[in-house]
Design an enzyme around this catalytic site. Structure first.
Site, mmCIF file in Angstrom:
data_model
loop_
_atom_site.group_PDB
_atom_site.id
_atom_site.type_symbol
_atom_site.label_atom_id
_atom_site.label_comp_id
_atom_site.label_asym_id
_atom_site.label_seq_id
_atom_site.Cartn_x
_atom_site.Cartn_y
_atom_site.Cartn_z
ATOM 1 N N ASP B 346 0.783 -1.227 0.000
ATOM 2 C CA ASP B 346 0.000 0.000 0.000
ATOM 3 C C ASP B 346 0.820 1.286 0.000
ATOM 4 O O ASP B 346 0.365 2.307 -0.532
ATOM 5 C CB ASP B 346 -0.969 0.009 1.190
ATOM 6 C CG ASP B 346 -2.169 -0.907 0.957
ATOM 7 O OD1 ASP B 346 -2.523 -1.085 -0.212
ATOM 8 O OD2 ASP B 346 -2.734 -1.417 1.928
ATOM 9 N N TYR B 434 -9.859 -0.238 3.224
ATOM 10 C CA TYR B 434 -9.253 -0.314 4.548
ATOM 11 C C TYR B 434 -8.839 1.051 5.067
ATOM 12 O O TYR B 434 -8.384 1.894 4.314
ATOM 13 C CB TYR B 434 -8.006 -1.206 4.520
ATOM 14 C CG TYR B 434 -8.216 -2.530 5.217
ATOM 15 C CD1 TYR B 434 -8.346 -2.577 6.597
ATOM 16 C CD2 TYR B 434 -8.280 -3.707 4.505
ATOM 17 C CE1 TYR B 434 -8.533 -3.793 7.248
ATOM 18 C CE2 TYR B 434 -8.478 -4.926 5.149
ATOM 19 C CZ TYR B 434 -8.602 -4.955 6.518
ATOM 20 O OH TYR B 434 -8.800 -6.154 7.160
ATOM 21 N N ASP B 435 -8.971 1.247 6.375
ATOM 22 C CA ASP B 435 -8.450 2.437 7.028
ATOM 23 C C ASP B 435 -7.343 2.009 7.984
ATOM 24 O O ASP B 435 -7.535 1.094 8.786
ATOM 25 C CB ASP B 435 -9.555 3.148 7.824
ATOM 26 C CG ASP B 435 -10.585 3.803 6.907
ATOM 27 O OD1 ASP B 435 -11.213 3.075 6.119
ATOM 28 O OD2 ASP B 435 -10.734 5.031 6.971
ATOM 29 N N ASP B 497 15.432 4.689 11.923
ATOM 30 C CA ASP B 497 16.843 5.066 11.899
ATOM 31 C C ASP B 497 17.208 5.611 13.268
ATOM 32 O O ASP B 497 17.176 6.811 13.511
ATOM 33 C CB ASP B 497 17.083 6.104 10.795
ATOM 34 C CG ASP B 497 18.558 6.484 10.712
ATOM 35 O OD1 ASP B 497 19.367 5.963 11.505
ATOM 36 O OD2 ASP B 497 18.903 7.310 9.836
#
Lengths: 700, 700
Positions: B346, B434-435, B497
């Protein structure tokens, strides 16, 4: 866990103190603006009567038990020491049948007592005013330590010459010593036949946080009934007592502010009052939930008769008959003479309820909380009030119940979202150094979220080192000068007597199995397939969780199906957890063998409530959940109980000194094909017009 | 995940709409009582300039990029389709060196564009006003779908004769159809060399929730650049379109109230305003935290330059250089012709930021939230505002930061507890049905809690059944009449990171190993020992989590030690998760091979940001984290990046229909020997006198 709470003093003064403190808390609560009258509770318990078959014994009933025992012939010469007086709950069938207004099933009490070094298990009928059963030493193990045991053992060192000599040699004055009696565990036949405890001491010079100042290596094994010192071990004279510097955590003792921007006041506000009601002292009603809530001497907090209203047809449906923390196993990972035995079973050895002190309003629980007391028994059989032991509050944490937005692909401009508001029942046990926070959180979508938080103080070990030359040689990291945070685990085993739409349920392992496609069948080579396996007997339901062989675990009612033919059910959803890795033959693991699997399912049996056995103290592991489960009884379409163990490995770090930021984990009980569809589809969003109008407090 | 958001329409009107909607939201926000002026933001973005080297491209800068590209010689005949214009962040060294008031490192943009079916990756220098690099088809794969791609593909079926014939045969009118173009994945050489998409259609007759009304089995493979239908598959004519009954989730469409007690209004209130500040548009300051927050076209929400103030000495210390959701892999478990390809990525295929619609005040985010917009580019290179895409709010959920109570064993009557207040940055992406809700929650004790919530609609499959005779034969449970909830997974891979006290860090596996004691050594037979292993190279840090071989995973700074000699560090604490079980050679798993481990550690490399590769659409998996990690580079005492994959297995159930109650999981980043001691030891408790005074709203 270890060590313990409470008491060298007379209980009368203590009761008075509690009533004063309790009243103060209450008056502060009831003066809150908008606090609803319906959630207020009686300040005095002495006149209370039970309103529900599961209501705990009242002050009057505990007095009546004492009276019955006092005239019980076997105790006519010597009254035993009372370790527990608890409601002996009526049979489940009777409770399920009972409706408000019906006559009560007979009120009964279970008494665990000690006399002449022997464990007595008695059942008392309060209506017929008699002892109905009496068993002596039914199995290995003793009742949990009484407040008197703890008090006496903590005084024991001071009359011991060897101890006083050793203390003097270390340059420690007895006036600065605080001694605690952690349980001794059980390590073979040497210490059987008598109740023993280990006594450890700490210096409280310069700090209320004596836990951070252990007198390392000094441990006495004490006979709890004779107060004789059975063994004196003194190995740590070369280990300095860690300094008190920076150990005090009292707010009033802090000399400076932390270097961070101060936070503006923030509060969960509900000026129309909370939406829940507590009826008859114990019945909680909120949104679509109804349940019975009570304080328990051993489990801390017990949730019973949990029912959820079907949001479509209004039917009140059974979910769980009883849920509670059954045992709490905390093994430390150090073989030293003064450490090997530290493998506490906090519920059965000390009592999570016994260790629960009053919750602190605004800090342990938010504004608008409702507080509930516990009523237990003192060692002489008198009632004893634990005030504000449980709190109940409505939570809005800014979370989202469900949402969907639709973009510009269609003509719909959809922005639907619903805020998540929940109800929390909370209890915190301070078992000596450690604080355990238990939350049972109810959601309107039918989910129950159970959480355990760990805070309080580490059990630390003195060390000669300021800087560790080789930390791998130690049993844990150096967390302050001369202090090691010994590696340990926490395992909380929950008893979850699920009754999905009635008592007879089955346990289904919905296994996600990797399947391979046939060549030419699909461009895809693999996929997952959910395969349902119904557990026939107990051994089918001894489950170790596996990341690479995953399953869902459903409790279903095979006789109750949705309109689509799916059995109604709830699943248990583990969160982060840990497994016990100790040898199954290691004595602590043998006693806590209920942690050998993360999930078990047993047929309902009123006598199988305590995963570590009814008598846990110095038990040999002959009465645990693991033993019961080995009988491999049938569990299909039966009244069954789900057991789940939540685990934490704890490698301490500097941040845990001198008091630990809370670590939380948990699990969920979640409806799965229980409702015909999303039960909160029709829930309302929040509107600005309904929200409170607030101003900063008038105080400067 | 699948399908997608946005658009058949002109972007100008859309921009206007957004500005109107955005202004409306803002006016509603700024009218809140007590809303602090300092957290208000400019309503218009057109005049904005960057204030920090990491600030996203401004409206003016995006316009300048378009101008530069327009006069760039290779594009002089045809302007390419712009898929992404993003800030090309300066080198980390430059960012770390930069201080407020310093001149900026050169502002640069990275452009992903498409021209004549080829992927173009360009770097543009905004200061020297030129294209500094330009690579065509650097690897397999294309840029994410543009809004135009999606819009055009969703229209494609309507001009296809076969399609119209099939629809007519099913008795469906084209006016009730909504078609969506889910990505086609990559399944070998057949579909290479051209951009393809699958087009699926739904009926919206009687409901805005067309996702619940699939035209099953009808799927067209469309060439995105020619709009040619490459393949037409029509297998489901015997499968009825599920009815619209009970599918509408709009609040205004609900005809009746749910059968539950209504809830009184509840709100998180802070009448003195929130304690955080947003400076220069992107720098968030709260309590002991400072970080840079921005909206990102692909990742959705990016947190950078995260620093925490040492509560003892006031030093601002590095924790994380950059954290974001790098990829989101969602494979479905059905081999059918119209299902096998559903294996969405996504972030790289649709963009989590592109799919984020405005958050709904009071329902997606609590009162007193601060909202931040995203500024992206349209396919023709114009700036485009995503209003209210991120919210920032302070949370108090009734939780406890730390506590300790002391009983009556000592003279101390201790009741110390501290409420937990946190700061949350939230974004919600609506990737078609979808959320996904992303929360980054900051705690004053140094912990960062990252959570992902799943809500919205299931991707469902039409079925001939009302009642499933044998659900095991289907690819998921029947969740409504004629609707199967196909089993699927969600994997979110986070790029973390970490820079613990500086860039050069090491990754340590602190393994808890079971040791056995020697006979006679101890009454204990076994114990756990924490053994630290520093990862030398990438392969040492390819971690699969194991319940029965547990470890802690630390990112440490080997050059920075505490006073006790412990290296300063943070650990990643997984919560509940799931692993991908697909064959490593299965095309979707090959492309998402970054889910083969839960944890990876790579040396910092500015070009390795996207776990699925820079060009993800139809990629063959030749540029994934798994490929990079196989190089087995040295990672000890280097600038390194931690990657963590959070997973969910999803076996749908009736409660997920017609919209899913949010399912949440997450992980924590937790200080471990980072602070010298508990950093919130000196935190203040809450006092009644400081809390707000609230009354119910004046509205009736």
């Amino acid at each position: 866990m270890e060590k313990t709470s409470c008491l060298h003093f007379c209980f009368i003064s203590c009761l008075v103190l509690f009533i004063i403190v309790g009243s103060w808390y209450r008056s502060s609560i009831s003066s809150l603006p908008g606090y609803s009258l319906q959630t207020q509770k009686p300040i005095y318990h002495s006149a209370e009567t039970p309103h529900h078959p599961l209501d705990p014994l009242t002050v009057k009933e505990i007095n009546r038990v004492r009276t019955i025992l006092s005239s019980y012939e076997p105790f006519s010469f010597t009254f035993p020491t009372i370790h527990t007086i608890l409601l002996d709950e009526p049979d489940k069938v009777q409770v399920l049948k009972w409706r408000k207004g019906d006559p009560f099933p007979p009120r009964k009490a279970q008494v665990l007592a000690l006399l002449n070094g022997q464990s007595h298990v008695l059942n008392v009928d309060l209506d017929s005013i008699r002892v109905t059963s009496h068993v002596i030493n039914p199995r290995s193990g003793y009742p949990m330590l009484s407040m008197d045991d703890i008090s006496a053992a903590s005084e024991a060192p001071f009359s011991n010459a060897e101890f006083n000599k050793s203390i003097a040699a270390r340059g420690v004055s007895s006036s600065e010593l605080i001694c605690l009696p952690p349980s001794a565990g059980w390590f073979g036949p040497n210490e059987e036949g008598k109740r023993v405890v280990k006594v450890l001491c700490f210096s409280n010079q310069g700090t209320p946080n004596f836990y951070m100042r252990p007198i390392e290596g000094l441990v006495m094994t004490v006979d709890l009934d004779t107060m004789e010192v059975l063994k004196f071990s003194d190995t740590g004279r070369d280990i300095p007592i860690p300094k008190s510097t920076d150990t005090d955590y009292w707010y009033t003792a802090q000399k400076k502010e932390p270097q961070m921007e101060p936070l503006n006041p923030i509060s969960i506000e509900q000026p129309k009052g909370p939406s829940f009601r507590v009826e008859d002292g114990h019945i909680v009603k909120w949104a679509n939930w109804v349940f019975h809530l009570k304080a328990d001497h051993r489990a801390g907090l017990v949730i019973s008769r949990v029912m959820v209203r079907d949001s479509e047809n209004g039917e009140l449906r059974d979910v769980m008959y009883k849920g509670f923390a059954s045992e709490f196993f905390v093994p430390y990972m150090d073989l030293d003479e003064s450490w090997y035995f530290k493998s506490y079973m906090d519920a059965g050895e000390f009592g999570l309820g016994m260790s629960a002190l009053p919750l602190v309003p605004l800090n342990d629980c938010p504004r608008h909380s409702y507080y509930m007391d516990g009523i237990f028994a003192t060692p002489d059989g008198n009632p004893f009030v634990h005030p504000n032991m449980i709190c109940l509050f409505e939570r809005y944490a800014g979370d989202i119940s469900w949402r969907h937005s639709e973009g510009l692909l269609t003509d719909f401009q959809i922005r639907e979202a619903r805020p998540k508001v929940t109800l929390v029942a909370r209890m915190a046990a301070s078992v000596g150094n450690y604080d355990y926070i238990f939350d049972w959180e109810f959601q309107t979508d039918g989910l129950i979220n159970v959480k355990v938080g760990l805070s309080g103080m580490l059990m630390v070990k003195g060390s000669p080192y300021h800087q560790a030359p080789n930390q791998d040689a130690m049993s844990g990291p150096l967390i302050s000068e001369n202090l090691i945070g010994v590696v340990h685990d926490h395992f909380v085993t929950f008893h979850l007597d699920m009754d999905i739409d009635g008592a007879n349920n089955s346990f289904v392992n919905v296994n996600l199995v990797k399947e391979r496609s046939l060549p030419e069948e699909s461009p895809r080579k693999s996929y997952l397939k959910a395969k349902r396996k119904i557990a026939k007997t107990e051994k089918d339901a001894q489950i170790k969780l596996k990341l690479y062989d995953p399953s869902e675990f459903h409790m279903i009612n095979p006789s109750k199906r949705s309109r689509l033919g799916n059995p109604t059910g709830y699943k248990i959803v583990p969160g982060g957890t840990a497994a016990s890795l100790l040898d199954h033959s290691d004595p602590p693991q043998l006693r806590s063998a209920f942690t050998n699997s993360q999930i078990w399912v047993t047929p309902y049996n009123k006598s199988e409530q305590w995963a570590g056995g009814l008598l846990t103290y110095q038990s040999r592991g002959d009465d645990t959940l693991a033993v019961w489960s080995e009988r491999d009884r049938s569990i299909e379409n039966k009244d069954i109980v789900l057991w789940y163990t939540l685990g934490f490995h704890h490698i301490p770090c500097q941040e845990d000194f001198p008091v630990m930021p809370t670590v939380t984990s948990g699990f969920e009980l979640k409806p799965v094909n229980f409702f015909e569809s999303n039960p909160i589809l029709r829930a309302a969003p929040a509107f600005e017009k309904d929200l409170p109008v607030c101003r900063p407090s008038a105080s400067p």
